[in-house]
Design an enzyme around this catalytic site. Structure first.
Site, short mmCIF file in Angstrom:
data_model
loop_
_atom_site.label_atom_id
_atom_site.label_comp_id
_atom_site.label_asym_id
_atom_site.label_seq_id
_atom_site.Cartn_x
_atom_site.Cartn_y
_atom_site.Cartn_z
N GLY A 11 2.57 -1.28 25.72
CA GLY A 11 2.01 -0.02 26.22
C GLY A 11 0.53 0.08 25.90
O GLY A 11 -0.08 -0.87 25.41
N PHE A 12 -0.02 1.24 26.18
CA PHE A 12 -1.45 1.47 25.96
C PHE A 12 -1.82 1.25 24.48
O PHE A 12 -2.58 0.33 24.14
CB PHE A 12 -1.80 2.88 26.47
CG PHE A 12 -2.99 3.51 25.85
CD1 PHE A 12 -4.22 2.86 25.83
CD2 PHE A 12 -2.91 4.78 25.27
CE1 PHE A 12 -5.33 3.45 25.25
CE2 PHE A 12 -4.01 5.38 24.69
CZ PHE A 12 -5.23 4.71 24.66
N ASP A 35 9.38 -4.64 24.31
CA ASP A 35 9.11 -3.59 25.29
C ASP A 35 10.09 -3.70 26.46
O ASP A 35 10.51 -4.81 26.81
CB ASP A 35 7.68 -3.73 25.83
CG ASP A 35 7.08 -2.40 26.26
OD1 ASP A 35 6.11 -1.96 25.62
OD2 ASP A 35 7.58 -1.80 27.23
N ASN A 101 18.24 2.61 15.73
CA ASN A 101 18.32 1.14 15.78
C ASN A 101 17.23 0.48 14.93
O ASN A 101 17.49 -0.50 14.22
CB ASN A 101 18.23 0.66 17.23
CG ASN A 101 19.52 0.94 17.99
OD1 ASN A 101 20.60 0.94 17.40
ND2 ASN A 101 19.41 1.20 19.28
N GLY A 104 17.91 1.15 11.23
CA GLY A 104 19.04 0.30 10.80
C GLY A 104 18.56 -1.12 10.53
O GLY A 104 18.95 -1.75 9.53
N TYR A 147 10.80 15.29 24.84
CA TYR A 147 9.82 14.52 24.05
C TYR A 147 9.65 15.16 22.67
O TYR A 147 9.81 14.48 21.64
CB TYR A 147 8.50 14.49 24.79
CG TYR A 147 7.41 13.67 24.15
CD1 TYR A 147 7.46 12.27 24.15
CD2 TYR A 147 6.31 14.27 23.53
CE1 TYR A 147 6.45 11.51 23.57
CE2 TYR A 147 5.30 13.52 22.96
CZ TYR A 147 5.37 12.14 22.97
OH TYR A 147 4.36 11.40 22.40
P1 NAD Z 1 2.75 4.17 26.66
O1 NAD Z 1 3.66 4.84 27.61
O2 NAD Z 1 1.58 3.42 27.21
O3 NAD Z 1 3.54 3.18 25.69
C1 NAD Z 1 4.90 3.30 25.38
C2 NAD Z 1 5.52 1.93 25.46
O4 NAD Z 1 6.90 2.03 25.09
C3 NAD Z 1 5.48 1.33 26.87
O5 NAD Z 1 5.07 -0.01 26.81
C4 NAD Z 1 6.92 1.45 27.35
O6 NAD Z 1 7.27 0.48 28.32
C5 NAD Z 1 7.68 1.28 26.06
N1 NAD Z 1 9.02 1.88 26.09
C6 NAD Z 1 9.39 3.09 26.56
N2 NAD Z 1 10.71 3.27 26.42
C7 NAD Z 1 11.20 2.14 25.83
C8 NAD Z 1 12.48 1.70 25.45
N3 NAD Z 1 13.57 2.47 25.63
N4 NAD Z 1 12.61 0.46 24.90
C9 NAD Z 1 11.53 -0.34 24.72
N5 NAD Z 1 10.28 0.01 25.08
C10 NAD Z 1 10.12 1.25 25.63
O7 NAD Z 1 2.25 5.31 25.65
P2 NAD Z 1 1.23 5.25 24.43
O8 NAD Z 1 0.21 6.28 24.67
O9 NAD Z 1 0.82 3.85 24.17
O10 NAD Z 1 2.16 5.78 23.24
C11 NAD Z 1 2.72 4.92 22.27
C12 NAD Z 1 3.43 5.75 21.21
O11 NAD Z 1 2.50 6.63 20.57
C13 NAD Z 1 4.56 6.60 21.75
O12 NAD Z 1 5.63 6.59 20.85
C14 NAD Z 1 3.96 7.99 21.81
O13 NAD Z 1 4.92 8.99 21.67
C15 NAD Z 1 3.00 7.95 20.62
N6 NAD Z 1 1.91 8.92 20.82
C16 NAD Z 1 0.91 8.68 21.71
C17 NAD Z 1 -0.08 9.63 21.89
C18 NAD Z 1 -1.23 9.44 22.84
O14 NAD Z 1 -2.05 10.32 22.99
N7 NAD Z 1 -1.38 8.32 23.49
C19 NAD Z 1 -0.05 10.84 21.16
C20 NAD Z 1 1.01 11.04 20.28
C21 NAD Z 1 1.97 10.07 20.10
#
Ligand code: NAD
Ligand code: UDP
Length: 314
Positions: A11-12, A35, A101, A104, A147
């Site tokens: 992800g990002f 992922d 998971n 664990g 969420y």
């Molecule tokens: P993103 O959507 O780019 O990244 C999330 C990643 O998780 C993606 O690569 C997605 O494919 C993967 N994913 C989703 N569901 C999944 C699953 N069931 N099994 C395996 N992979 C899965 O978002 P991000 O901005 O990179 O956020 C990453 C984390 O940081 C998240 O947990 C998010 O809640 C947390 N977060 C981000 C922000 C923000 O501003 N970017 C703020 C608060 C918290």
């Protein structure tokens, strides 16, 4: 050399974290990026695939996973409101079953595990700025609840695995983070406004634009995550990681128009339900516990880097 698992690593944020972890340590770390590519993409980590210390695994965290690692960063979860509301039941499963998971796994292999929690824990806050001690103001059955409550339950699970089983946990609460590799269709405010400005389309402000957010550049977050993982075992958080400089959404739109030199006009659309009115982290704890950590990249600079990225991919 440490072996490190990053869930949501394509992800990002995850892709920036994987990149940094591969560079760190003496001779780098071994990194497993796990992922299911729901909102992440192979493109985000394409440049890492040649590295023999990097492994990309397609797996869904709602299913069990086994690996021998020293540290786990649990990031798997869609983060943009558009994406997490697309399949809200799956969002809850990802947060809750994913946490079970991974906890664990951490318990079984005695790994240290860090949870990417969120400022959404505070909901639409009645206390400003938000310190970690604030319990929040969260709707438990609205459109953001999948969420917010999923992430709150994940924090509960982390604390209970720690208290009940002695799992070595770390919880960080991430505030709005932006930068290169946000998905163009992500729906979050910075990517939306930049894409609209570059295309000369209307800039869509939801509501009157007086709601506030505090935007953190991704490199500052990654530094905070790594420092948090390195803290002694008796320090578990939660810790706010964010940039405490607060802007209204209208100010953000004006900055993006200025930096892109766009002719786009601002239009106002209706405000989605439960959209928080204000958000700013109190980062006193991070400053002390993470050895003087603080954001170093101001919004203007981070926006220019992000605009250059979107210009390069569009
Ligand atoms: P993103 O959507 O780019 O990244 C999330 C990643 O998780 C993606 O690569 C997605 O494919 C993967 N994913 C989703 N569901 C999944 C699953 N069931 N099994 C395996 N992979 C899965 O978002 P991000 O901005 O990179 O956020 C990453 C984390 O940081 C998240 O947990 C998010 O809640 C947390 N977060 C981000 C922000 C923000 O501003 N970017 C703020 C608060 C918290
Ligand atoms: N927002 C907006 N226009 C957009 C996208 C978002 O005005 O095209 C607003 C949204 O209503 C919220 C703020 O920008 O008030 C931040 O939204 P985002 O989805 O980026 O993150 P979150 O609401 O989760 O903080």
């Amino acid at each position: 050399m440490k072996r490190i698992l990053v869930t949501g690593g394509a992800g990002f944020i995850g892709s920036h974290l994987c990149e940094r972890l591969l560079k760190d340590g003496h001779g780098g770390n071994d990194v497993i990026c796990l992922d299911n590519f729901f909102t992440g993409s192979k493109n985000n980590v394409l440049h890492l695939l040649h590295n023999k210390h990097f492994e990309l695994v397609r797996h869904d965290v709602t299913e069990r996973y086994m690996a021998e690692v020293d540290e786990i960063y649990n990031l798997a979860c869609p983060a943009s409101p558009v994406h997490y509301q697309y399949n809200p039941i799956k969002t809850v499963k990802t947060s809750v079953m994913g946490a079970i998971n991974m906890l664990g796994l951490a318990k079984r292999i005695k790994a240290k595990i860090l949870q990417a929690s969120t400022s959404e824990i505070y909901g639409d806050p009645t206390l400003h700025p938000q310190p970690e001690s604030y319990w929040g103001n969260v709707n438990c059955n609205g459109i953001r609840s999948c969420y917010d409550e999923g992430k709150r339950c994940a924090e509960t699970l982390f604390m209970d695995y720690h208290r009940q089983n002695g799992v070595r946990i770390k919880i960080i609460r991430i505030f709005n983070t932006y930068g290169p590799r946000m998905q163009p269709n992500d729906g979050r405010v910075i990517s939306n406004f930049i894409i609209q400005a570059l295309a000369g389309n209307d800039i869509t402000i939801y509501g009157d634009g007086r709601q506030t957010r505090s935007f953190q550049y991704v490199d500052d977050l990654v530094e905070g995550m790594i420092r948090m993982m390195a803290t002694p075992d008796d320090f578990i958080g939660p810790v706010n990681i964010g940039n405490p400089v607060e802007f209204t959404i209208l100010e953000l739109a004006e900055k993006i128009i200025e930096h892109t030199g766009s002719q786009s006009k601002i239009i106002h659309l209706s405000l989605p339900a439960d959209d928080p009115k204000q958000r700013r982290p109190d980062i006193s704890l991070a400053r002390t516990a993470l050895h003087g950590w603080q954001p170093t990249i101001p919004l203007n600079e981070g926006l220019c880097r992000t605009i250059d990225y979107f210009k390069s991919i569009l």
